[in-house]
Design an enzyme around this catalytic site. Structure first.
Site, PDB file in Angstrom:
ATOM      1  N   SER A 198       0.829  -1.213   0.000  1.00  0.00           N
ATOM      2  CA  SER A 198       0.000   0.000   0.000  1.00  0.00           C
ATOM      3  C   SER A 198       0.859   1.257   0.000  1.00  0.00           C
ATOM      4  CB  SER A 198      -0.928   0.001   1.220  1.00  0.00           C
ATOM      5  OG  SER A 198      -0.190  -0.200   2.413  1.00  0.00           O
ATOM      6  N   SER A 230     -14.471  27.171 -27.188  1.00  0.00           N
ATOM      7  CA  SER A 230     -14.527  25.973 -28.024  1.00  0.00           C
ATOM      8  C   SER A 230     -13.461  26.097 -29.094  1.00  0.00           C
ATOM      9  CB  SER A 230     -15.908  25.874 -28.673  1.00  0.00           C
ATOM     10  OG  SER A 230     -15.833  25.124 -29.866  1.00  0.00           O
ATOM     11  N   GLU A 273     -19.415  22.312 -14.728  1.00  0.00           N
ATOM     12  CA  GLU A 273     -19.737  20.939 -15.149  1.00  0.00           C
ATOM     13  C   GLU A 273     -18.871  19.918 -14.407  1.00  0.00           C
ATOM     14  OE1 GLU A 273     -20.918  21.065 -19.745  1.00  0.00           O
ATOM     15  OE2 GLU A 273     -19.173  22.285 -19.302  1.00  0.00           O
ATOM     16  N   LYS A 277     -18.381  30.532 -28.416  1.00  0.00           N
ATOM     17  CA  LYS A 277     -18.750  29.796 -27.202  1.00  0.00           C
ATOM     18  C   LYS A 277     -17.992  30.226 -25.960  1.00  0.00           C
ATOM     19  CE  LYS A 277     -20.480  25.828 -27.298  1.00  0.00           C
ATOM     20  NZ  LYS A 277     -21.703  25.266 -26.787  1.00  0.00           N
ATOM     21  N   HIS A 305     -40.253  22.578 -10.465  1.00  0.00           N
ATOM     22  CA  HIS A 305     -40.261  21.768 -11.702  1.00  0.00           C
ATOM     23  C   HIS A 305     -39.523  22.468 -12.847  1.00  0.00           C
ATOM     24  CE1 HIS A 305     -43.591  19.476  -9.761  1.00  0.00           C
ATOM     25  NE2 HIS A 305     -43.937  20.697  -9.355  1.00  0.00           N
TER      26      HIS A 305
HETATM   27  N1  ARG Z   1      -1.150  -1.348   5.262  1.00  0.00           N
HETATM   28  C1  ARG Z   1      -2.081  -1.900   6.180  1.00  0.00           C
HETATM   29  C2  ARG Z   1      -3.450  -1.218   5.985  1.00  0.00           C
HETATM   30  O1  ARG Z   1      -3.486  -0.200   5.412  1.00  0.00           O
HETATM   31  C3  ARG Z   1      -1.643  -1.691   7.591  1.00  0.00           C
HETATM   32  C4  ARG Z   1      -2.151  -2.710   8.539  1.00  0.00           C
HETATM   33  C5  ARG Z   1      -1.575  -4.016   8.252  1.00  0.00           C
HETATM   34  N2  ARG Z   1      -1.950  -4.982   9.244  1.00  0.00           N
HETATM   35  C6  ARG Z   1      -1.791  -6.298   9.054  1.00  0.00           C
HETATM   36  N3  ARG Z   1      -2.196  -7.078   9.988  1.00  0.00           N
HETATM   37  N4  ARG Z   1      -1.315  -6.784   7.934  1.00  0.00           N
HETATM   38  O2  ARG Z   1      -4.482  -1.710   6.392  1.00  0.00           O
END
Ligand code: ARG
Length: 461
Positions: free
Chosen positions: A24, A278, A291, A284, A157
């Site tokens: 992560s 545009s 948007e 335009k 409406h």
């Molecule tokens: N990177 C993990 C998360 O975002 C951290 C926690 C990881 N915990 C574990 N028991 N593997 O959730």
């Protein structure tokens, strides 16, 4: 080589794809400041409780500051093999101070660590969104006061209903945004408890002081149940819900800018700074910013839906599924923050076109209700009958191709003999709005007072 942080029982290293799906660090590096804050509080508490030595604590705190600087200056090199922000930082601490760094993780797990970091991050972000919402409300309040008496058609409406003032219309959005701020504050108050010290899920046998870490991190209290501490993500769901509602409000405002700035309406003039041209049609002027504000509500609501789906089937306590909580929240926070900034910029420079608004306000028999009300007040007609009589007068005006005010008194008396000359006094849009003095109504004096009290209130937040 097995993972250096948790690979004690493993003989082999993870498959490359395993590493990719597991990591992560690509996104949770955004939590670095909160992670370091949490580690500082934990380290100081461990030393105060005599769980680690003062010397080790001092070394760890010094190294944490060094890591913080390295990350802030872009010198830090993040490693996917080290999975996430927590292990990346811990590994670097070990490089800097050696085995003493390994004492920081005493009485802590990544499960309570990530729960703490994420709460801190969402809390900081809610504070930022609240300030941005206040800034937008201030701009709207200023314009509402300036245009307290500027008459425009009010719609139901999307059909002309009754005349209102532009200031009144803007104040409607201030009310919505003020409830959004209230929801941000509620979400913040409920999330403000510290999971730190819940450890993996069951708490710890070390004599930690969770109250001390909670207060060092600005939390009101430690969370009461260690299982809930590492399992709960409702704080993120609640923040996303509040953000989705706010995004929906911005989207409605954006939609109105698109409609009202279209040449057929011509009520609003888009500032150059917030419109685009545009590449083929030279005439335009497109409301792209509006948007995009309208469209980005989609991804914010999508993040809420996404996290609901991630969470709904999870058994207690932590599951790795929960690592998927972050990207949606980050994206939603960035998007809403950008939308608030864009809307504030747009509203600052958006100019109404009074003649267009006023002309449109008189169309569509918009003072028909005033006529019916006159029959009730001056001719003692029950409202239901007055409605019917007015309907007949509208039909007559429509047939004659004129407005209600252009009918002759004789025409009107043909429909109902109780009508007198006095009726013409209520048929103008100016009189119509001026008469709406009920609490919360559109009378310019009401609108001016409400705008002024908002401006005063917003100065004090
Ligand atoms: N990177 C993990 C998360 O975002 C951290 C926690 C990881 N915990 C574990 N028991 N593997 O959730």
């Amino acid at each position: 080589m097995s993972n250096r942080m948790w690979g004690g029982r493993f003989g082999d290293s993870p498959d490359d794809i395993m590493e990719e799906i597991n990591a992560s660090i690509g996104f949770d590096q955004r939590l670095f400041a909160q992670d370091i804050r949490g580690s500082r509080a934990h380290c100081e508490m461990l030393a105060a409780q005599g769980i680690i030595s003062d010397d080790d604590a001092a070394a760890i705190l010094g190294a944490l500051t060094q890591v913080e600087v390295e990350i802030e200056t872009g010198e830090f090199s993040f490693s996917r093999a080290l999975e996430d922000i927590h292990l990346n930082i811990e590994a670097r601490l070990t490089d800097i101070i050696g085995p003493a760094a390994g004492r920081l993780h005493t009485a802590r797990s990544r499960n309570d660590q990530v729960a703490t970091d994420f709460r801190l991050f969402v809390r900081d972000s809610l504070d930022h969104l609240t300030a941005q919402t206040t800034a937008l409300m201030s701009v709207l309040a200023e314009h509402a006061e300036t245009h307290a008496a500027l008459i425009m058609p009010g719609f139901t409406h999307l059909q002309t209903a009754q005349p209102v003032t532009y200031g009144h219309h803007l104040l409607a959005y201030i009310e919505m945004l003020s409830r959004d701020r209230g929801r941000f504050a509620d979400a913040r108050a409920r999330l403000n408890q510290s999971p730190l010290g819940a450890a993996a899920l069951a708490g710890t046998s070390f004599p930690i002081d969770r109250h001390a870490t909670a207060s060092a991190l600005g939390f009101d209290a430690p969370t009461a149940n260690s299982i809930d501490s590492v399992s709960a993500r409702d704080f993120a769901l609640e923040a996303l819900s509040a953000m989705s509602i706010c995004a929906t409000h911005l989207s409605r405002l954006a939609e109105e800018i698109v409609i009202f700035a279209s040449p057929d309406f011509g009520f609003l003039e888009l500032p150059d700074a917030f419109s685009t041209g545009s590449s083929i049609m030279p005439q335009k002027r497109n409301p792209d910013a509006a948007e995009l504000v309208r469209a980005k509500s989609g991804r914010i609501i999508g993040a809420l839906t996404g996290l609901f789906v991630v969470m709904k089937g999870l058994p207690l306590a932590y599951s790795k599924d929960m690592q998927e909580d972050k990207e949606g929240v980050f994206n939603a926070l960035d998007s809403l923050s950008l939308c608030l900034a864009a809307m504030t910029g747009m509203m600052e420079k958006l100019t109404p076109v009074p003649e267009r608004m006023l002309t449109a306000a008189g169309k569509g028999f918009s003072t028909a209700t005033d006529l019916a009300d006159w029959l009730v007040r001056k001719a003692d007609v029950p409202f239901r009958d007055a409605h019917h009589i007015t309907g007949a007068l509208v039909a007559l005006a429509e047939k004659n191709g004129c407005d209600l005010a252009d009918l002759t008194l004789a025409d009107m008396q043909n429909v109902d003999a109780r009508i007198t000359d006095d009726v013409f006094s209520v048929l103008s849009v100016e009189n119509s709005v001026a008469s709406r003095t009920s609490f919360g109504g559109t009378a310019p004096e009401n609108v001016r007072a409400a705008a002024q009290s908002w401006r005063a209130a917003l100065k004090n937040v």
